[in-house]
Structures are given as structure tokens and as C-alpha cells.
Design a protein around this motif. Structure first.
Motif, PDB file in Angstrom:
ATOM      1  N   ARG A   1      32.169 -14.241   9.953  1.00  0.00           N
ATOM      2  CA  ARG A   1      31.081 -13.427   9.819  1.00  0.00           C
ATOM      3  C   ARG A   1      31.313 -11.998  10.848  1.00  0.00           C
ATOM      4  O   ARG A   1      30.351 -11.498  11.659  1.00  0.00           O
ATOM      5  CB  ARG A   1      29.413 -14.001  10.189  1.00  0.00           C
ATOM      6  N   LEU A   2      32.339 -11.475  10.657  1.00  0.00           N
ATOM      7  CA  LEU A   2      32.718 -10.317  11.340  1.00  0.00           C
ATOM      8  C   LEU A   2      31.934  -9.061  10.760  1.00  0.00           C
ATOM      9  O   LEU A   2      31.953  -8.710   9.797  1.00  0.00           O
ATOM     10  CB  LEU A   2      34.258 -10.193  11.236  1.00  0.00           C
ATOM     11  N   PRO A   3      31.138  -8.337  11.695  1.00  0.00           N
ATOM     12  CA  PRO A   3      30.317  -7.336  11.310  1.00  0.00           C
ATOM     13  C   PRO A   3      30.746  -6.368  10.427  1.00  0.00           C
ATOM     14  O   PRO A   3      30.203  -6.082   9.500  1.00  0.00           O
ATOM     15  CB  PRO A   3      29.580  -7.047  12.530  1.00  0.00           C
ATOM     16  N   PRO A   4      32.026  -5.677  10.760  1.00  0.00           N
ATOM     17  CA  PRO A   4      32.309  -4.703   9.856  1.00  0.00           C
ATOM     18  C   PRO A   4      32.889  -5.320   8.464  1.00  0.00           C
ATOM     19  O   PRO A   4      32.712  -4.753   7.613  1.00  0.00           O
ATOM     20  CB  PRO A   4      33.788  -4.459  10.469  1.00  0.00           C
ATOM     21  N   VAL A   5      33.231  -6.528   8.286  1.00  0.00           N
ATOM     22  CA  VAL A   5      33.603  -7.266   6.871  1.00  0.00           C
ATOM     23  C   VAL A   5      32.211  -7.533   6.286  1.00  0.00           C
ATOM     24  O   VAL A   5      31.922  -7.192   5.014  1.00  0.00           O
ATOM     25  CB  VAL A   5      34.329  -8.129   7.144  1.00  0.00           C
ATOM     26  N   VAL A   6      31.307  -8.152   6.809  1.00  0.00           N
ATOM     27  CA  VAL A   6      30.258  -8.371   6.342  1.00  0.00           C
ATOM     28  C   VAL A   6      29.339  -7.515   5.809  1.00  0.00           C
ATOM     29  O   VAL A   6      28.547  -7.332   4.897  1.00  0.00           O
ATOM     30  CB  VAL A   6      29.347  -9.360   7.264  1.00  0.00           C
ATOM     31  N   ALA A   7      29.249  -6.240   6.607  1.00  0.00           N
ATOM     32  CA  ALA A   7      28.717  -4.964   6.194  1.00  0.00           C
ATOM     33  C   ALA A   7      29.148  -4.409   4.956  1.00  0.00           C
ATOM     34  O   ALA A   7      28.314  -3.499   4.221  1.00  0.00           O
ATOM     35  CB  ALA A   7      28.548  -4.065   7.380  1.00  0.00           C
ATOM     36  N   MET A   8      30.250  -4.558   4.478  1.00  0.00           N
ATOM     37  CA  MET A   8      30.982  -3.964   3.324  1.00  0.00           C
ATOM     38  C   MET A   8      30.200  -4.609   2.254  1.00  0.00           C
ATOM     39  O   MET A   8      30.100  -5.790   2.062  1.00  0.00           O
ATOM     40  CB  MET A   8      32.373  -4.096   3.283  1.00  0.00           C
ATOM     41  N   THR A   9      29.994  -3.579   1.069  1.00  0.00           N
ATOM     42  CA  THR A   9      29.382  -4.126  -0.297  1.00  0.00           C
ATOM     43  C   THR A   9      30.747  -4.500  -1.117  1.00  0.00           C
ATOM     44  O   THR A   9      31.871  -4.373  -0.601  1.00  0.00           O
ATOM     45  CB  THR A   9      28.816  -2.812  -0.912  1.00  0.00           C
ATOM     46  N   PRO A  10      30.358  -5.341  -1.967  1.00  0.00           N
ATOM     47  CA  PRO A  10      31.701  -5.699  -2.871  1.00  0.00           C
ATOM     48  C   PRO A  10      32.402  -4.490  -3.450  1.00  0.00           C
ATOM     49  O   PRO A  10      33.557  -4.688  -3.351  1.00  0.00           O
ATOM     50  CB  PRO A  10      30.855  -6.698  -3.708  1.00  0.00           C
ATOM     51  N   PRO A  11      31.901  -3.247  -3.807  1.00  0.00           N
ATOM     52  CA  PRO A  11      32.616  -2.495  -4.416  1.00  0.00           C
ATOM     53  C   PRO A  11      33.674  -2.044  -3.323  1.00  0.00           C
ATOM     54  O   PRO A  11      34.491  -1.362  -3.434  1.00  0.00           O
ATOM     55  CB  PRO A  11      31.520  -1.338  -4.791  1.00  0.00           C
ATOM     56  N   GLN A  12      33.028  -2.028  -1.778  1.00  0.00           N
ATOM     57  CA  GLN A  12      33.778  -1.160  -0.818  1.00  0.00           C
ATOM     58  C   GLN A  12      34.949  -2.305  -0.435  1.00  0.00           C
ATOM     59  O   GLN A  12      36.020  -1.962  -0.057  1.00  0.00           O
ATOM     60  CB  GLN A  12      33.038  -1.201   0.315  1.00  0.00           C
ATOM     61  N   LEU A  13      34.749  -3.516  -0.400  1.00  0.00           N
ATOM     62  CA  LEU A  13      35.703  -4.424  -0.470  1.00  0.00           C
ATOM     63  C   LEU A  13      36.986  -4.514  -1.273  1.00  0.00           C
ATOM     64  O   LEU A  13      38.063  -4.341  -1.084  1.00  0.00           O
ATOM     65  CB  LEU A  13      35.267  -6.157  -0.426  1.00  0.00           C
ATOM     66  N   ILE A  14      36.301  -4.192  -2.730  1.00  0.00           N
ATOM     67  CA  ILE A  14      37.506  -4.116  -3.811  1.00  0.00           C
ATOM     68  C   ILE A  14      38.220  -2.797  -3.473  1.00  0.00           C
ATOM     69  O   ILE A  14      39.188  -2.954  -3.685  1.00  0.00           O
ATOM     70  CB  ILE A  14      36.659  -4.323  -5.098  1.00  0.00           C
ATOM     71  N   ALA A  15      37.754  -1.912  -3.464  1.00  0.00           N
ATOM     72  CA  ALA A  15      38.267  -0.733  -3.002  1.00  0.00           C
ATOM     73  C   ALA A  15      39.418  -0.887  -1.888  1.00  0.00           C
ATOM     74  O   ALA A  15      40.451  -0.226  -1.834  1.00  0.00           O
ATOM     75  CB  ALA A  15      37.363   0.360  -2.792  1.00  0.00           C
ATOM     76  N   ASP A  16      39.092  -1.533  -0.813  1.00  0.00           N
ATOM     77  CA  ASP A  16      39.737  -1.844   0.354  1.00  0.00           C
ATOM     78  C   ASP A  16      40.953  -2.633   0.182  1.00  0.00           C
ATOM     79  O   ASP A  16      42.186  -2.214   0.526  1.00  0.00           O
ATOM     80  CB  ASP A  16      39.035  -2.193   1.427  1.00  0.00           C
TER      81      ASP A  16
END
Length: 82
Positions: free
Chosen positions: A51-66
Motif C-alpha cells: 500500500r505504497l501511497p504514491p501507487v495507491v493514489a494512482m487511478t487505473p488509467p494512470q497506472l496503465i499509462a505509466d
């Protein structure tokens, strides 16, 4: 101790990653699937277990784009990543 929901999500991500990253006759499994297969479970671990805060805070579209460009490069590149 991770919750059972987190464990289930990580297990589902790992299963999906194995299916997507299964070796193909057109590419070497050691040069493409190894880096990619580490990336997906690592993301699931950071997001759902640690549950790393920067990763948890990302939305699914942001994760995908990343992560998508890196995975695409790993899976479609004809040369090993440097």
C-alpha cells in the motif's frame, strides 16, 4: 498481514500476468517475459500489499499509462533491454 481481498487481487494479477506473458515462438522467453513478469506482480505488491501511497493514489488509467509503454517494449522488442 495482508487482507484476504488484497491477497486475492495479487493472486488474480499474477495469474493474468502469467497468461499475458506466456512465451511465444516469436520471442525468447528469457529476454522478454522475465523483465515483464517481474513488473506486473511488483506493481500489484506495491499497490495492494505494501500500500505504497504514491501507487495507491494512482487511478487505473494512470497506472496503465505509466506501465503500458514499458510492458509493450519488453514484449515486442527484438533485442534484450539494456
Amino acid at each position: 498481514m495482508p487482507s484476504s481481498a488484497s491477497t486475492s487481487r495479487v493472486r488474480a494479477c499474477t495469474t493474468a500476468a502469467r497468461e499475458v506473458l506466456a512465451p511465444s515462438a516469436s520471442r525468447s522467453s528469457t529476454t522478454t517475459s522475465t523483465p515483464a513478469s517481474a513488473r506486473v506482480p511488483g506493481l500489484a505488491l506495491c499497490r495492494y500489499v505494501l500500500r505504497l501511497p504514491p501507487v495507491v493514489a494512482m487511478t487505473p488509467p494512470q497506472l496503465i499509462a505509466d506501465i503500458a509503454p514499458t510492458l509493450q517494449r519488453y514484449l515486442t522488442s527484438t533485442q534484450p533491454a539494456a
